[in-house]
Design an enzyme around this catalytic site. Structure first.
Site, PDB file in Angstrom:
ATOM      1  N   MET A  28       0.848  -1.194   0.000  1.00 20.13           N
ATOM      2  CA  MET A  28       0.000   0.000   0.000  1.00 20.13           C
ATOM      3  C   MET A  28       0.887   1.248   0.000  1.00 20.13           C
ATOM      4  O   MET A  28       0.463   2.328   0.399  1.00 20.13           O
ATOM      5  CB  MET A  28      -0.933  -0.016   1.207  1.00 20.13           C
ATOM      6  CG  MET A  28      -1.888  -1.212   1.157  1.00 20.13           C
ATOM      7  SD  MET A  28      -3.436  -0.962   2.029  1.00 20.13           S
ATOM      8  CE  MET A  28      -2.868  -0.747   3.689  1.00 20.13           C
ATOM      9  N   GLY A  29       2.141   1.100  -0.406  1.00 13.94           N
ATOM     10  CA  GLY A  29       3.048   2.245  -0.475  1.00 13.94           C
ATOM     11  C   GLY A  29       3.596   2.603   0.897  1.00 13.94           C
ATOM     12  O   GLY A  29       3.587   1.787   1.814  1.00 13.94           O
ATOM     13  N   GLY A  66      11.390  -2.826   5.533  1.00 17.10           N
ATOM     14  CA  GLY A  66      10.786  -4.161   5.415  1.00 17.10           C
ATOM     15  C   GLY A  66      10.335  -4.432   3.981  1.00 17.10           C
ATOM     16  O   GLY A  66      10.574  -5.502   3.431  1.00 17.10           O
ATOM     17  N   HIS A  67       9.671  -3.421   3.382  1.00 12.80           N
ATOM     18  CA  HIS A  67       9.248  -3.584   1.983  1.00 12.80           C
ATOM     19  C   HIS A  67      10.469  -3.715   1.067  1.00 12.80           C
ATOM     20  O   HIS A  67      10.470  -4.512   0.117  1.00 12.80           O
ATOM     21  CB  HIS A  67       8.447  -2.362   1.510  1.00 12.80           C
ATOM     22  CG  HIS A  67       7.143  -2.156   2.202  1.00 12.80           C
ATOM     23  ND1 HIS A  67       6.877  -1.059   2.991  1.00 12.80           N
ATOM     24  CD2 HIS A  67       6.024  -2.905   2.205  1.00 12.80           C
ATOM     25  CE1 HIS A  67       5.638  -1.138   3.443  1.00 12.80           C
ATOM     26  NE2 HIS A  67       5.100  -2.243   2.996  1.00 12.80           N
ATOM     27  N   GLY A 100       5.227 -10.102   3.901  1.00 14.93           N
ATOM     28  CA  GLY A 100       5.912 -10.077   5.192  1.00 14.93           C
ATOM     29  C   GLY A 100       5.151 -10.910   6.215  1.00 14.93           C
ATOM     30  O   GLY A 100       3.914 -10.940   6.221  1.00 14.93           O
ATOM     31  N   GLU A 101       5.900 -11.550   7.118  1.00 11.27           N
ATOM     32  CA  GLU A 101       5.259 -12.349   8.167  1.00 11.27           C
ATOM     33  C   GLU A 101       4.702 -11.486   9.290  1.00 11.27           C
ATOM     34  O   GLU A 101       4.039 -11.995  10.182  1.00 11.27           O
ATOM     35  CB  GLU A 101       6.259 -13.362   8.745  1.00 11.27           C
ATOM     36  CG  GLU A 101       6.466 -14.546   7.838  1.00 11.27           C
ATOM     37  CD  GLU A 101       7.151 -15.708   8.537  1.00 11.27           C
ATOM     38  OE1 GLU A 101       7.702 -15.513   9.641  1.00 11.27           O
ATOM     39  OE2 GLU A 101       7.144 -16.800   7.963  1.00 11.27           O
ATOM     40  N   MET A 132       8.853  -3.191  11.922  1.00  8.99           N
ATOM     41  CA  MET A 132       8.703  -2.098  10.956  1.00  8.99           C
ATOM     42  C   MET A 132       7.292  -2.125  10.372  1.00  8.99           C
ATOM     43  O   MET A 132       6.763  -3.181  10.039  1.00  8.99           O
ATOM     44  CB  MET A 132       9.731  -2.236   9.843  1.00  8.99           C
ATOM     45  CG  MET A 132      11.103  -1.885  10.325  1.00  8.99           C
ATOM     46  SD  MET A 132      12.249  -1.798   8.954  1.00  8.99           S
ATOM     47  CE  MET A 132      13.763  -1.512   9.864  1.00  8.99           C
ATOM     48  N   SER A 183       4.404   0.759   8.160  1.00 10.26           N
ATOM     49  CA  SER A 183       4.132   2.114   7.657  1.00 10.26           C
ATOM     50  C   SER A 183       3.430   2.936   8.726  1.00 10.26           C
ATOM     51  O   SER A 183       3.550   4.158   8.774  1.00 10.26           O
ATOM     52  CB  SER A 183       3.264   2.049   6.407  1.00 10.26           C
ATOM     53  OG  SER A 183       3.892   1.247   5.443  1.00 10.26           O
TER      54      SER A 183
HETATM   55  O1  PAF Z   1      -0.036  -5.813   3.479  1.00  5.89           O
HETATM   56  C1  PAF Z   1      -0.454  -4.893   2.755  1.00  5.89           C
HETATM   57  O2  PAF Z   1       0.195  -3.892   2.547  1.00  5.89           O
HETATM   58  C2  PAF Z   1      -1.840  -5.021   2.128  1.00  5.89           C
HETATM   59  O3  PAF Z   1      -2.730  -5.654   2.981  1.00  5.89           O
HETATM   60  C3  PAF Z   1      -1.824  -5.686   0.742  1.00  5.89           C
HETATM   61  C4  PAF Z   1      -1.371  -7.136   0.821  1.00  5.89           C
HETATM   62  C5  PAF Z   1      -0.924  -4.926  -0.192  1.00  5.89           C
HETATM   63  C6  PAF Z   1      -3.241  -5.695   0.154  1.00  5.89           C
HETATM   64  O4  PAF Z   1      -3.732  -4.402  -0.002  1.00  5.89           O
END
Ligand code: PAF
Length: 282
Positions: free
Chosen positions: A33-34, A39-40, A150-151, A187, A189
């Site tokens: 979701m940006g 972590g991302h 991510g877990e 971590m 958002s």
């Molecule tokens: O984990 C997230 O950021 C959201 O739940 C996902 C998997 C991108 C779905 O909108």
């Protein structure tokens, strides 16, 4: 640093994937979701290892937010996200608009039943229906060979694994360990919402889970004792504890005694910010 190609429509995204597939390239996909954090970035770096091409999606999915949740104030930083994605060699960012994902008249939703119940499923009604639906749509549009999650969002990962198995979706699901700040805070958002004093208190969730894990390592197998150890550490430092529970790592069913791999999961609010975390036990 290479440039990330930004694609905004489902049709253009599917065309891109179709061409990559025709060339025999393996597509690795990281849905987000940006507001990307380290972590991302580590998920994207792992995706680089998993596939020939890496696709990231950035979409703040309205159907997974409840009416009183933080959809409007959810952090957004497209330029920053693209720079971070580029730093680890991401090929494409798929950034659709709301109407691209949910055109007028859309009325199909995916309901993963048992795994979506309890934990965040009870506290956030409809949340996992929104997650499962948007992830299934992404899989249909991006057609990845492998998708990485991510877990930290342990229940979300279980819901997605169940959906993929139940619907025979041809996507390999890879779960990656939670990345933590230096003091252990997972971590997220949403950490960006925390004031400095709230940030100091938020680490209590990690410390609570760690206390339970230490009791487990010392031989304790009774769930209630482990949960109490976590609660004792968190109680006075967070503002509201939604749940601390121990569940089977595969089915997410509640366990009273830990005989098989399990996971302790917690959700708590610090100020107005709801945070989740978990740790594996065994
Ligand atoms: O984990 C997230 O950021 C959201 O739940 C996902 C998997 C991108 C779905 O909108």
């Amino acid at each position: 640093m290479s440039n990330v190609q930004v694609i905004t429509t489902p049709a253009a995204m599917s065309d891109w994937s179709e061409s990559a597939r025709r060339r025999g390239e393996r597509i690795a996909f990281v849905p987000t979701m940006g507001a990307l954090h380290a972590g991302h970035v580590s998920l994207l770096a792992a995706a680089r290892e998993e596939g020939d091409r890496v696709v990231l999606s950035i979409f703040v999915n309205p159907t997974q937010f409840g009416p009183k949740e933080d959809l409007a104030r959810y952090p957004r930083d497209l330029d920053g996200d693209l720079a971070k994605a580029a730093s680890v060699g991401t090929d494409v960012a798929f950034v659709p608009g709301g109407a691209d994902m949910y055109p007028p008249g859309a009325q199909t939703f995916i309901d993963v039943r048992e795994v979506s119940q309890g934990l965040c499923g009870d506290r956030r009604p409809g949340h996992f229906t929104g997650v499962a639906t948007v992830v299934a749509k992404f899989f249909g549009i991006v057609r990845p060979h492998v998708a990485l999650f991510g877990e930290k969002d342990f229940q979300q990962l279980a819901v997605i694994r169940r959906m993929v198995a139940d619907l025979n979706l041809p996507v390999e699901i890879v779960g990656r360990p939670t990345l933590r700040e230096q003091d252990g805070l997972a971590m997220s958002s949403r950490n960006a919402y925390l004031s400095p004093t709230e940030r100091g208190r938020a680490v209590a969730i990690f410390e609570g889970l760690s206390a339970a894990r230490a009791r487990f390592a010392a031989g304790e197998r009774q769930s209630s004792v482990l949960v109490d150890a976590a609660l004792a550490m968190m109680q006075d430092r967070v503002d509201c504890i939604d749940y601390v529970e121990i569940r089977a790592a595969d089915s997410l069913r509640l366990v009273e005694r830990l005989e098989k791999p399990a996971v302790i999961l917690a959700a708590a609010s610090v100020g107005a910010t709801r945070l989740i975390d978990n740790m594996r036990l065994g």
